[in-house]
Design an enzyme around this catalytic site. Structure first.
Site, PDB file in Angstrom:
ATOM      1  N   ASP A  60       6.559   2.523  26.000  1.00 31.00           N
ATOM      2  CA  ASP A  60       7.280   1.286  26.333  1.00 31.00           C
ATOM      3  C   ASP A  60       8.758   1.335  25.934  1.00 31.00           C
ATOM      4  O   ASP A  60       9.378   0.298  25.709  1.00 31.00           O
ATOM      5  CB  ASP A  60       6.616   0.060  25.662  1.00 31.00           C
ATOM      6  N   GLY A  71      -6.280  -1.660  39.838  1.00 33.77           N
ATOM      7  CA  GLY A  71      -5.110  -1.222  40.584  1.00 33.77           C
ATOM      8  C   GLY A  71      -4.389  -2.322  41.325  1.00 33.77           C
ATOM      9  O   GLY A  71      -3.997  -2.153  42.478  1.00 33.77           O
ATOM     10  N   HIS A  92       4.735  -3.935  31.919  1.00 33.69           N
ATOM     11  CA  HIS A  92       4.184  -4.322  30.623  1.00 33.69           C
ATOM     12  C   HIS A  92       4.171  -5.845  30.543  1.00 33.69           C
ATOM     13  O   HIS A  92       5.164  -6.488  30.904  1.00 33.69           O
ATOM     14  CB  HIS A  92       5.040  -3.742  29.496  1.00 33.69           C
TER      15      HIS A  92
END
Length: 206
Positions: A156, A18, A115
């Protein structure tokens, strides 16, 4: 719609460490981000992120297929938890599962993911983590980076909110390239969340 001056409530979904959740929470606590962290969901009962969230005083829950074998039930349970926490914006912080249609619908335009490439290059189903950096190196790309984008039903495929670039250097390995990309991810996500905070403030009633 929230009134002007009320901090935006952030919730996180994480599977492992995280790091984005930690970075944003630190920014909230220091005053660098006008938002408040309220909750974290993990699909991994042993994740460091889940233990961290509890220690930080966030509402935290382990919600996964172990307790909800039916994907629709899991989707509903995650949505109920997030709504119960008052979450306004969701940040995927290394969350290794796809969100269901209920959560995506309820938070449309308010779910962020980062990403580790310059999307649309090296994105799509199955492209995550080390696989992305390996693909960048194999392609001979002169640069890589990270992209913060809105999450949609397509993997994505959501609109990009922020993008940062790093060079691919001669002799780079997976580890050296990954470290260079990871070094820019926290501030990139912070920039994207600040953008949402600013947009929310501009639409809030006085």
């Amino acid at each position: 719609m929230a009134a002007r001056g009320v901090p935006m409530k952030l919730a996180f979904l994480a599977s492992h460490g995280g790091s984005a959740a930690r970075h944003l929470t630190q920014a909230c606590r220091s005053g660098a981000l006008d938002a408040v962290p309220v909750a974290l969901v993990s699909n991994n009962s042993r994740s460091v992120a889940l233990a961290w969230a509890r220690a930080e005083g966030l509402r935290a829950a382990h919600l996964s297929s172990a307790g909800y074998p039916d994907p629709d039930d899991l989707d509903a349970a995650i949505l109920d938890f997030l709504c119960g926490a008052g979450a306004e914006v969701l940040v995927l912080s290394g969350y290794m599962r796809e969100l269901g249609p209920r959560v995506l619908g309820a938070f449309a335009g308010r779910v962020l993911n980062i990403h580790p490439s310059l999307l649309p290059r090296h994105g799509g189903r199955g492209m995550y983590g080390d696989r992305v950096h390996e693909a960048v190196l194999a392609s001979g790309d002169p640069e890589s980076g990270a992209t913060v984008h809105l999450v949609t039903a397509g993997i994505d495929e959501g609109p990009a909110l922020a993008q940062g670039r790093v060079p691919v250097q001669p002799g780079d390995t997976l580890e050296t390239l990954k470290a260079r990309v990871q070094a820019i991810e926290g501030e990139l996500m912070l920039r994207a969340v600040r953008q949402l905070v600013a947009e929310r403030a501009s639409m809030a009633p006085d």
